[in-house]
Scaffold this motif. Sequence first.
Motif: not given
Length: 337
Positions: A77-99
Amino acid sequence: MNSSSIEHPDRTGLSAPRRVIVLGGTSFIGRAVTELLVSQGHQVMVVHRGQTEPPDLPPVRHLHAERVDLPRHRDEIADFAPDAAVEVYGMNGRHADAALEALPEDIRLVALSSGDVYRAFESLHTGRQTDALPLTETAALRQTRFVSGPDDENLEVEERYLRRGGTILRLGAVYGPHDYQRRYEFILRRLRAGRRRIPIGSGGFLFSKVYAPDVAAAVGLALANDGVTGQVFNIVEGATAPFRLLAQQILDAAGASDTELVRVADESLPSDLALTGAISQHLLLDSTKARNVLGWRETDPDQALMVSVAWHLDNPPHQSSVDFNADDAALETGGIS
């Protein structure tokens, strides 16, 4: 109308080309987001499990990973060097924490949530009436968690992303091409079976909705506006048809205006028509803030419905019930004038 040609709203999105990660970017809403960002000239990496690979998705970079394994892919993910991210299908806190553990610290974040976080959603399920309408972003939130199931809690997703300065978009019922929930099946499965009389209840339920490409437009606007970090926006159409009128609009869009909606007692309704009956608490959301702050506008609702219904007629589900015994039993009651 050709449902394979889906026009995205012409909106001002990110002002300069960026590199954006879309978490869940190949199915329905995520697909609409990916298509719009690519059309605006941004480089996109879609992160998904690899179970959905649409052949007509725009050329983007893919990262296949289970959600809980995302931290292991931090370097990629760091190699892609993102400026932004969009969370579309995070279902719960565990999913969000991992992302969030996998994403760089200093990027713009937008997370999609739902009107199901409001207390009114819980009241709908418990038969209570608790909230005045429409629901603004400051309306009371649910106290009970996991109302929709043991793995589904948008309140947890919102909490995690807001702590990181993310922007939250609370959606109504999302419809449009590629809708895997098949929201209009309650009418369309009956049309496909040649039914010309459909039982319907009192039909007054108000449930705000939004067209999937318009969700994508809201994402682009939220990413472009650095002044909305840590804020919440309702993203819904300005006008909401009661469910009986929605049923008629679907029939009209399908070219089946002569199909009769027969009013029956609510207690006689088939289970998949229950939302056309009397409902205790409406889910009518107010999108004024998104219009004033983001400059967001919806597609013409009539056009959006036509495109959506055309796609669903061209792409019927692989399996659909052909058991209409409950319909016949309801119709035999004689209806209500």
